[in-house]
Design a protein around this motif. Structure first.
Motif, PDB file in Angstrom:
ATOM      1  N   SER A  35       0.838  -1.199   0.000  1.00 33.47           N
ATOM      2  CA  SER A  35       0.000   0.000   0.000  1.00 33.47           C
ATOM      3  C   SER A  35       0.874   1.250   0.000  1.00 33.47           C
ATOM      4  O   SER A  35       1.761   1.397   0.849  1.00 33.47           O
ATOM      5  CB  SER A  35      -0.902   0.001   1.236  1.00 33.47           C
ATOM      6  OG  SER A  35      -1.403   1.278   1.503  1.00 33.47           O
ATOM      7  N   LEU A  36       0.612   2.163  -0.923  1.00 34.87           N
ATOM      8  CA  LEU A  36       1.354   3.415  -0.944  1.00 34.87           C
ATOM      9  C   LEU A  36       1.092   4.239   0.309  1.00 34.87           C
ATOM     10  O   LEU A  36       1.972   4.964   0.777  1.00 34.87           O
ATOM     11  CB  LEU A  36       1.004   4.220  -2.195  1.00 34.87           C
ATOM     12  CG  LEU A  36       1.607   3.717  -3.510  1.00 34.87           C
ATOM     13  CD1 LEU A  36       1.142   4.589  -4.675  1.00 34.87           C
ATOM     14  CD2 LEU A  36       3.134   3.717  -3.447  1.00 34.87           C
ATOM     15  N   ASP A  37      -0.123   4.135   0.859  1.00 31.32           N
ATOM     16  CA  ASP A  37      -0.417   4.844   2.107  1.00 31.32           C
ATOM     17  C   ASP A  37       0.481   4.349   3.235  1.00 31.32           C
ATOM     18  O   ASP A  37       1.029   5.150   4.007  1.00 31.32           O
ATOM     19  CB  ASP A  37      -1.884   4.646   2.493  1.00 31.32           C
ATOM     20  CG  ASP A  37      -2.836   5.408   1.587  1.00 31.32           C
ATOM     21  OD1 ASP A  37      -2.474   6.518   1.158  1.00 31.32           O
ATOM     22  OD2 ASP A  37      -3.926   4.899   1.288  1.00 31.32           O
ATOM     23  N   ARG A  38       0.655   3.026   3.322  1.00 35.11           N
ATOM     24  CA  ARG A  38       1.501   2.461   4.381  1.00 35.11           C
ATOM     25  C   ARG A  38       2.970   2.775   4.133  1.00 35.11           C
ATOM     26  O   ARG A  38       3.726   3.017   5.079  1.00 35.11           O
ATOM     27  CB  ARG A  38       1.283   0.944   4.455  1.00 35.11           C
ATOM     28  CG  ARG A  38      -0.137   0.525   4.819  1.00 35.11           C
ATOM     29  CD  ARG A  38      -0.491   0.954   6.234  1.00 35.11           C
ATOM     30  NE  ARG A  38       0.374   0.338   7.223  1.00 35.11           N
ATOM     31  CZ  ARG A  38       0.177  -0.874   7.727  1.00 35.11           C
ATOM     32  NH1 ARG A  38      -0.875  -1.594   7.336  1.00 35.11           N
ATOM     33  NH2 ARG A  38       1.003  -1.362   8.622  1.00 35.11           N
ATOM     34  N   ALA A  40       4.142   5.436   2.568  1.00 33.64           N
ATOM     35  CA  ALA A  40       4.317   6.851   2.907  1.00 33.64           C
ATOM     36  C   ALA A  40       4.342   7.040   4.420  1.00 33.64           C
ATOM     37  O   ALA A  40       5.165   7.798   4.964  1.00 33.64           O
ATOM     38  CB  ALA A  40       3.193   7.671   2.283  1.00 33.64           C
ATOM     39  N   GLU A  41       3.455   6.338   5.126  1.00 34.21           N
ATOM     40  CA  GLU A  41       3.422   6.431   6.589  1.00 34.21           C
ATOM     41  C   GLU A  41       4.744   5.983   7.192  1.00 34.21           C
ATOM     42  O   GLU A  41       5.264   6.593   8.127  1.00 34.21           O
ATOM     43  CB  GLU A  41       2.279   5.572   7.114  1.00 34.21           C
ATOM     44  CG  GLU A  41       2.121   5.586   8.624  1.00 34.21           C
ATOM     45  CD  GLU A  41       1.021   4.660   9.094  1.00 34.21           C
ATOM     46  OE1 GLU A  41       0.908   4.461  10.314  1.00 34.21           O
ATOM     47  OE2 GLU A  41       0.274   4.121   8.251  1.00 34.21           O
ATOM     48  N   SER A  46       2.973  12.074   3.886  1.00 37.26           N
ATOM     49  CA  SER A  46       1.675  11.745   3.318  1.00 37.26           C
ATOM     50  C   SER A  46       1.843  11.061   1.962  1.00 37.26           C
ATOM     51  O   SER A  46       2.902  11.158   1.321  1.00 37.26           O
ATOM     52  CB  SER A  46       0.842  13.015   3.132  1.00 37.26           C
ATOM     53  OG  SER A  46       1.423  13.840   2.131  1.00 37.26           O
ATOM     54  N   ARG A  47       0.796  10.366   1.532  1.00 36.84           N
ATOM     55  CA  ARG A  47       0.798   9.762   0.204  1.00 36.84           C
ATOM     56  C   ARG A  47       0.988  10.834  -0.867  1.00 36.84           C
ATOM     57  O   ARG A  47       1.727  10.631  -1.837  1.00 36.84           O
ATOM     58  CB  ARG A  47      -0.515   9.010  -0.008  1.00 36.84           C
ATOM     59  CG  ARG A  47      -0.693   8.393  -1.391  1.00 36.84           C
ATOM     60  CD  ARG A  47      -2.106   7.891  -1.557  1.00 36.84           C
ATOM     61  NE  ARG A  47      -2.380   7.412  -2.901  1.00 36.84           N
ATOM     62  CZ  ARG A  47      -2.564   6.143  -3.226  1.00 36.84           C
ATOM     63  NH1 ARG A  47      -2.502   5.216  -2.291  1.00 36.84           N
ATOM     64  NH2 ARG A  47      -2.830   5.809  -4.462  1.00 36.84           N
ATOM     65  N   HIS A  48       0.338  11.971  -0.679  1.00 36.27           N
ATOM     66  CA  HIS A  48       0.466  13.071  -1.641  1.00 36.27           C
ATOM     67  C   HIS A  48       1.922  13.528  -1.735  1.00 36.27           C
ATOM     68  O   HIS A  48       2.428  13.785  -2.838  1.00 36.27           O
ATOM     69  CB  HIS A  48      -0.433  14.232  -1.216  1.00 36.27           C
ATOM     70  CG  HIS A  48      -0.320  15.435  -2.099  1.00 36.27           C
ATOM     71  ND1 HIS A  48      -0.888  15.491  -3.355  1.00 36.27           N
ATOM     72  CD2 HIS A  48       0.329  16.628  -1.918  1.00 36.27           C
ATOM     73  CE1 HIS A  48      -0.620  16.663  -3.908  1.00 36.27           C
ATOM     74  NE2 HIS A  48       0.116  17.367  -3.054  1.00 36.27           N
ATOM     75  N   LYS A  57       3.426   3.960  -8.211  1.00 34.35           N
ATOM     76  CA  LYS A  57       3.849   2.791  -7.445  1.00 34.35           C
ATOM     77  C   LYS A  57       4.876   1.981  -8.220  1.00 34.35           C
ATOM     78  O   LYS A  57       5.863   1.490  -7.650  1.00 34.35           O
ATOM     79  CB  LYS A  57       2.617   1.930  -7.129  1.00 34.35           C
ATOM     80  CG  LYS A  57       2.881   0.714  -6.256  1.00 34.35           C
ATOM     81  CD  LYS A  57       1.561   0.006  -5.980  1.00 34.35           C
ATOM     82  CE  LYS A  57       1.730  -1.227  -5.143  1.00 34.35           C
ATOM     83  NZ  LYS A  57       0.441  -1.907  -4.869  1.00 34.35           N
TER      84      LYS A  57
END
Length: 207
Positions: A35-38, A40-41, A46-48, A57
């Motif tokens: 996950s790109l969200d994970r 980035a976290e 942030s994902r942005h 990705k």
């Protein structure tokens, strides 16, 4: 005293954080599952913000693979740079085993890509790994022609060396479990490197 302000992270610093986080997530979840969200976290952004450094990705995944292959190829120079076959092979095997110990997630990302058919990285493997392999094979063939080592199928010998050393990254949890410890230790990697070296040198002992 006036407290000093810590230096601001550079673009390279931030990219390194993203790549480190992505390497771990791709190793554990694969390309599709990561996950790109994970990611980035894990990199503290942030994902942005992540998209400012990597537009997709797949671009991030390819960067991770590029870094892995660069690290791996850096460890392959020991063989062709050596004057003595025994020392060259010993240094090569130790470097490969050290890479497995220090970069286990990277090794697993690469293994996942291969197991999926290398659909995203096939051309790069041919272009980057192929020439280095051919150089190492030429070195082994030269030593064999000089009578310094026995002549065997050197291509498959290299494949066996890669498999044996990389297994200590890819299968490390299983090996640790069977050894009754939470994780492999440096001594385990040293012992494996010594055994693999012994087997290879005995195989290549001039007849």
């Amino acid at each position: 005293m006036t407290p000093t302000t810590p230096p601001r992270p550079t673009r390279d610093d931030r990219e390194a954080l993203i790549v480190d986080s992505a390497t771990q997530h791709f190793a554990l979840q694969g390309f599709e599952g990561a996950s790109l969200d994970r990611i980035a976290e894990g990199a503290g952004m942030s994902r942005h913000r992540l998209f400012y450094y990597f537009p997709s990705k797949e671009a991030l995944y390819l960067r991770v693979l590029d870094d892995i292959v660069s690290q791996w190829l850096d460890n392959m120079v020991a063989l062709s740079a050596a004057d003595d076959p025994q020392q060259g092979l010993r240094t090569y095997i130790e470097a490969k085993m050290r890479h497995s110990m220090e970069h286990p997630y990277g090794s697993r990302v690469y293994a996942r890509e291969l197991l999926s058919g290398a659909s995203r990285y096939r051309e790069v493997i041919v272009e980057r790994v192929g020439p280095v392999l051919q150089h190492d094979l030429a070195t082994l063939q030269k030593w064999a022609a000089q009578g310094r080592i026995a002549a065997v199928d050197f291509t498959h010998l290299m494949f066996v060396l890669w498999s044996a050393t990389q297994a200590y990254a890819d299968a490390a949890p299983q090996y640790a479990l069977l050894l009754g410890k939470p994780a492999l230790e440096a001594a385990d990697f040293d012992a494996a490197a010594a055994l693999i070296t012994q087997m290879v040198l005995e195989l290549l002992q001039p007849r």
